[in-house]
Design a protein around this motif. Sequence first.
Motif, PDB file in Angstrom:
ATOM      1  N   ILE A 147      28.388   7.012  33.376  1.00 39.70           N
ATOM      2  CA  ILE A 147      28.912   7.211  32.050  1.00 39.70           C
ATOM      3  C   ILE A 147      28.864   9.048  32.098  1.00 39.70           C
ATOM      4  O   ILE A 147      29.807   9.762  31.414  1.00 39.70           O
ATOM      5  CB  ILE A 147      27.980   6.892  30.901  1.00 39.70           C
ATOM      6  N   GLY A 148      27.556   9.534  32.434  1.00 40.09           N
ATOM      7  CA  GLY A 148      27.504  10.997  32.388  1.00 40.09           C
ATOM      8  C   GLY A 148      26.097  11.127  32.482  1.00 40.09           C
ATOM      9  O   GLY A 148      25.191  10.365  32.832  1.00 40.09           O
ATOM     10  N   GLU A 149      25.796  12.480  32.475  1.00 38.71           N
ATOM     11  CA  GLU A 149      24.401  13.185  32.537  1.00 38.71           C
ATOM     12  C   GLU A 149      23.587  12.519  31.431  1.00 38.71           C
ATOM     13  O   GLU A 149      24.044  12.732  30.222  1.00 38.71           O
ATOM     14  CB  GLU A 149      24.489  14.649  32.483  1.00 38.71           C
ATOM     15  N   VAL A 150      22.197  12.193  31.725  1.00 39.06           N
ATOM     16  CA  VAL A 150      21.464  11.585  30.478  1.00 39.06           C
ATOM     17  C   VAL A 150      21.227  12.816  29.501  1.00 39.06           C
ATOM     18  O   VAL A 150      21.233  12.404  28.128  1.00 39.06           O
ATOM     19  CB  VAL A 150      20.354  11.003  31.207  1.00 39.06           C
ATOM     20  N   ASP A 151      20.859  13.868  29.932  1.00 39.76           N
ATOM     21  CA  ASP A 151      20.491  14.945  28.985  1.00 39.76           C
ATOM     22  C   ASP A 151      21.857  15.192  28.017  1.00 39.76           C
ATOM     23  O   ASP A 151      21.408  15.261  26.901  1.00 39.76           O
ATOM     24  CB  ASP A 151      20.262  16.142  29.761  1.00 39.76           C
TER      25      ASP A 151
ATOM     26  N   TYR B  23      25.764  -4.479  26.878  1.00 35.69           N
ATOM     27  CA  TYR B  23      26.020  -4.325  28.211  1.00 35.69           C
ATOM     28  C   TYR B  23      24.805  -3.587  28.805  1.00 35.69           C
ATOM     29  O   TYR B  23      24.124  -2.749  28.174  1.00 35.69           O
ATOM     30  CB  TYR B  23      27.046  -3.201  28.337  1.00 35.69           C
ATOM     31  N   PRO B  24      24.428  -3.967  30.090  1.00 38.97           N
ATOM     32  CA  PRO B  24      23.381  -3.499  30.745  1.00 38.97           C
ATOM     33  C   PRO B  24      23.529  -1.805  31.120  1.00 38.97           C
ATOM     34  O   PRO B  24      24.663  -1.509  31.434  1.00 38.97           O
ATOM     35  CB  PRO B  24      22.906  -4.057  31.928  1.00 38.97           C
ATOM     36  N   LEU B  25      22.387  -1.241  31.103  1.00 42.20           N
ATOM     37  CA  LEU B  25      22.687   0.271  31.371  1.00 42.20           C
ATOM     38  C   LEU B  25      21.430   0.604  32.412  1.00 42.20           C
ATOM     39  O   LEU B  25      20.273  -0.071  32.484  1.00 42.20           O
ATOM     40  CB  LEU B  25      22.284   1.232  30.015  1.00 42.20           C
ATOM     41  N   MET B  26      21.731   1.532  33.108  1.00 41.84           N
ATOM     42  CA  MET B  26      20.807   2.141  34.387  1.00 41.84           C
ATOM     43  C   MET B  26      20.637   3.605  34.453  1.00 41.84           C
ATOM     44  O   MET B  26      21.930   4.248  34.376  1.00 41.84           O
ATOM     45  CB  MET B  26      21.083   1.267  35.438  1.00 41.84           C
ATOM     46  N   GLU B  27      19.555   4.024  34.549  1.00 46.28           N
ATOM     47  CA  GLU B  27      19.382   5.548  34.778  1.00 46.28           C
ATOM     48  C   GLU B  27      19.071   5.722  36.341  1.00 46.28           C
ATOM     49  O   GLU B  27      18.202   4.994  36.663  1.00 46.28           O
ATOM     50  CB  GLU B  27      18.121   6.223  33.994  1.00 46.28           C
ATOM     51  N   VAL B  28      19.935   6.438  36.993  1.00 46.76           N
ATOM     52  CA  VAL B  28      19.683   6.924  38.486  1.00 46.76           C
ATOM     53  C   VAL B  28      19.872   8.261  38.571  1.00 46.76           C
ATOM     54  O   VAL B  28      20.918   8.917  38.421  1.00 46.76           O
ATOM     55  CB  VAL B  28      20.798   6.310  39.380  1.00 46.76           C
ATOM     56  N   ASP B  29      18.859   8.879  39.040  1.00 44.12           N
ATOM     57  CA  ASP B  29      18.899  10.377  39.399  1.00 44.12           C
ATOM     58  C   ASP B  29      19.375  11.337  38.235  1.00 44.12           C
ATOM     59  O   ASP B  29      20.227  12.351  38.508  1.00 44.12           O
ATOM     60  CB  ASP B  29      19.470  10.579  40.830  1.00 44.12           C
ATOM     61  N   GLY B  30      18.927  11.036  36.993  1.00 46.71           N
ATOM     62  CA  GLY B  30      19.452  11.648  36.023  1.00 46.71           C
ATOM     63  C   GLY B  30      20.890  11.406  35.276  1.00 46.71           C
ATOM     64  O   GLY B  30      21.213  12.333  34.449  1.00 46.71           O
ATOM     65  N   LYS B  31      21.407  10.313  35.927  1.00 44.78           N
ATOM     66  CA  LYS B  31      22.628   9.938  35.456  1.00 44.78           C
ATOM     67  C   LYS B  31      22.758   8.602  34.815  1.00 44.78           C
ATOM     68  O   LYS B  31      21.868   7.899  35.158  1.00 44.78           O
ATOM     69  CB  LYS B  31      23.888   9.997  36.408  1.00 44.78           C
ATOM     70  N   LEU B  32      23.577   8.145  34.021  1.00 41.58           N
ATOM     71  CA  LEU B  32      23.307   7.077  33.212  1.00 41.58           C
ATOM     72  C   LEU B  32      24.601   6.030  33.580  1.00 41.58           C
ATOM     73  O   LEU B  32      25.763   6.666  33.453  1.00 41.58           O
ATOM     74  CB  LEU B  32      23.432   7.097  31.717  1.00 41.58           C
ATOM     75  N   TYR B  33      24.312   4.972  33.859  1.00 41.47           N
ATOM     76  CA  TYR B  33      25.460   4.076  34.511  1.00 41.47           C
ATOM     77  C   TYR B  33      25.454   2.677  33.439  1.00 41.47           C
ATOM     78  O   TYR B  33      24.187   2.207  32.991  1.00 41.47           O
ATOM     79  CB  TYR B  33      24.878   3.585  35.839  1.00 41.47           C
ATOM     80  N   ILE B  34      26.797   2.092  33.608  1.00 43.41           N
ATOM     81  CA  ILE B  34      26.947   0.857  32.818  1.00 43.41           C
ATOM     82  C   ILE B  34      27.519  -0.113  33.612  1.00 43.41           C
ATOM     83  O   ILE B  34      28.322   0.268  34.486  1.00 43.41           O
ATOM     84  CB  ILE B  34      27.598   1.291  31.358  1.00 43.41           C
ATOM     85  N   ARG B  35      26.993  -1.487  33.444  1.00 44.99           N
ATOM     86  CA  ARG B  35      27.657  -2.699  34.237  1.00 44.99           C
ATOM     87  C   ARG B  35      28.704  -3.265  33.176  1.00 44.99           C
ATOM     88  O   ARG B  35      28.347  -3.734  32.277  1.00 44.99           O
ATOM     89  CB  ARG B  35      26.813  -3.452  34.463  1.00 44.99           C
ATOM     90  N   THR B  36      29.845  -3.069  33.495  1.00 47.57           N
ATOM     91  CA  THR B  36      30.930  -3.696  32.602  1.00 47.57           C
ATOM     92  C   THR B  36      31.961  -4.348  33.689  1.00 47.57           C
ATOM     93  O   THR B  36      33.047  -4.619  33.322  1.00 47.57           O
ATOM     94  CB  THR B  36      31.929  -2.610  32.205  1.00 47.57           C
ATOM     95  N   GLY B  37      31.598  -4.580  34.753  1.00 50.60           N
ATOM     96  CA  GLY B  37      32.485  -5.440  35.963  1.00 50.60           C
ATOM     97  C   GLY B  37      33.728  -4.587  36.151  1.00 50.60           C
ATOM     98  O   GLY B  37      33.446  -3.227  36.669  1.00 50.60           O
TER      99      GLY B  37
END
Length: 456
Positions: A30-34, A118-132
């Motif tokens: 999605i983008g940078e968490v900050d 929807y599940p979300l996950m932070e990795v190395d300061g970035k936010l991800y979403i699982r949408t298939g």
Amino acid sequence: MGESVKDLDVNQSLLECLKDVVEVQAWHIIGEVDFLKEKSLRRLYGDSEGEDIVLIYDDEEDSFHAMDAVCSHEGGPLDLGDIEDVGGDRCLVCPWHRYEFKLTDGYSETTGLQQDVYPLMEVDGKLYIRTGEMELSLEPKLPPAAPEVVTLPSEHSVPSAASLNTLTSAAFQVLTAADPFEKIRLSELLGGEWCSGAITELGNCPPPDHPVRNSDHLQVVAPGKEGKRGKGGSLSSRISILHAMANIELWAIDLSWDILARFVPHFRLQGKLLPKEFSDDFVRVAREETKHFRLLNDRLNNLGSHFGALPVHNGLWESAETTNHSLLARLAVVHMVHEARGLDVQPVQIGKFERQNDQESLSILQTVFTEEITHVAAGMKWFNYICEHSETKLDPVKTFHEIVRKNFRGYLKPPFNTEARSKAGMTPEWYEPLTKTGSAAKSVQVSAGVTVHQGS
């Protein structure tokens, strides 16, 4: 003391593995968490209409959540809502009707409705979403297409003297009555004249672009700004619910008369106008909506209030404006989506009054519910009729699906009142294919600077 080279290598390897998992399990960045923490509610645009997601940042809990951006009640934009504490749960509150949805699992205790989360996950300061396979963007990929709207000639802005005693003139008078009580007086009077045969001609008086409301006696606000309704546990909460329902009925009166003025004089099937029975049915619907408004207002009076005592919104007219171009679209969206949705949620409202033993209000709500089933049935009846008698015969179920996907933003969402819908002639094959299957997952924490946010 700093990390050892070995520790750094392990963490780097873990991050690389997680990035592989992100790719394999259809996680999307999605983008940078900050950056994403700068807004509490942010709309994420999907690949196609109705697949948008609202990204929620709850600064009180310092947590991210994501759910469908379109309210499962009547399609309100949840990205314009509010994050609130409701009954001890952090919830996203819809701006249209103040229905609340838990951030954790999308469930609404008030209505029994549920948003997909929807599940979300932070990795190395970035936010991800699982949408298939569905990808998302922070910006709309295409500007929304403007609906095709019939433009009315200016010389028809008022009925002519020769057309005053016609059905479309009657509709015009109701739609342009600014005072709500004058509106229901005219609706009862002119609807009765059509039913008695005192009015027999259709006429050709176009409706106004928008029904008139008296701003001196009625405070009209943006959807969602009319205040909280509560769960019916107090007198003020029950008054608020009844007032909101009266507002819905007032718009339903306008919607019924508008369909008569806008489509009946011009719509043709194989060169012929619609049967008189169409007008009979929607005059009946208009008169019953008028009765519902009067019953609700009388009950408000008995409880020490009145219609107009609280702010109201005009969000329901949007469904008319977006279907001005097509009678089939009007029947599908207004009567077979919105009114059918009313059948799903009305038992929840009835339950609130049952728990308070408010028998007078309960009797009114049950009358409204029973008659609203016949209004959905009217939409079903004439949608099927038009499909059957079109020059090229149409498959009604397939056509309904195509029209809803084009003219209604979002998916239809359970729970459905299958019994009431079936009484109206709407069996599951009509609405189940328009839903979207979703799943909720548990919230877990992962080490090495990785956080997974998921619904519970």
